[in-house]
Design a protein around this motif. Structure first.
Motif, PDB file in Angstrom:
ATOM      1  N   SER A  50       0.784  -1.176  -0.102  1.00 42.25           N
ATOM      2  CA  SER A  50       0.171   0.030   0.023  1.00 42.25           C
ATOM      3  C   SER A  50       0.838   1.384   0.178  1.00 42.25           C
ATOM      4  N   ILE A  54      -0.471   4.979  -3.612  1.00 46.03           N
ATOM      5  CA  ILE A  54      -0.370   3.658  -3.713  1.00 46.03           C
ATOM      6  C   ILE A  54       0.316   3.220  -5.116  1.00 46.03           C
ATOM      7  N   CYS A  93      -5.708   0.067   5.206  1.00 48.22           N
ATOM      8  CA  CYS A  93      -4.075  -0.006   5.133  1.00 48.22           C
ATOM      9  C   CYS A  93      -3.801  -0.653   6.410  1.00 48.22           C
TER      10      CYS A  93
END
Length: 128
Positions: free
Chosen positions: A16, A39, A63
């Motif tokens: 992420s 990202i 996340c």
């Protein structure tokens, strides 16, 4: 706690760009594109931005931060009132042995969509 049936997983990936746990609600295209720019910072080509109708849906982004092995989040309603919705985020693990040194490290993220609500939403980590 009641598992949320109205939540649909749109996308999941193992990197992420977020080093720490973060949960957010996104309710407009501009904010979603901004998230995907972070990202996709190290990806060429990047992941496609999901198409969401923000007039009827909103996006939940989880996340997870640094994870050892394959952990999957489960979203559940823990409390709901007329003005407030509290979501519990718990992790399920596919790891059968507890040897943390041999498990891969990832920084996964999960993107969900759900119907628009005007309630204040907060997230609680459970059993981490």
């Amino acid at each position: 706690m009641e598992q949320m049936e109205e939540v649909t997983l749109l996308m999941h990936d193992y990197y992420s760009g977020f080093d720490e746990y973060e949960a957010m609600i996104i309710s407009d295209t501009k904010s979603l594109k901004k998230l995907y720019s972070k990202i996709n910072m190290t990806r060429k080509p990047g992941l496609p931005v999901p198409v969401v109708d923000f007039s009827t849906e909103q996006v939940i982004v989880l996340c997870l931060g640094k994870q050892h092995g394959d952990n999957t989040p489960i979203l559940s309603k823990s409390e709901e009132t007329e003005e407030h919705l509290s979501l519990a985020v718990s992790l399920t693990s596919e790891n059968k042995d507890n040897q943390v040194d041999t498990l891969p490290i990832s920084y996964p993220f999960y993107v969900y969509k759900m119907p628009v609500t005007f309630k204040k939403i907060d997230f609680k980590k459970v059993n981490w």
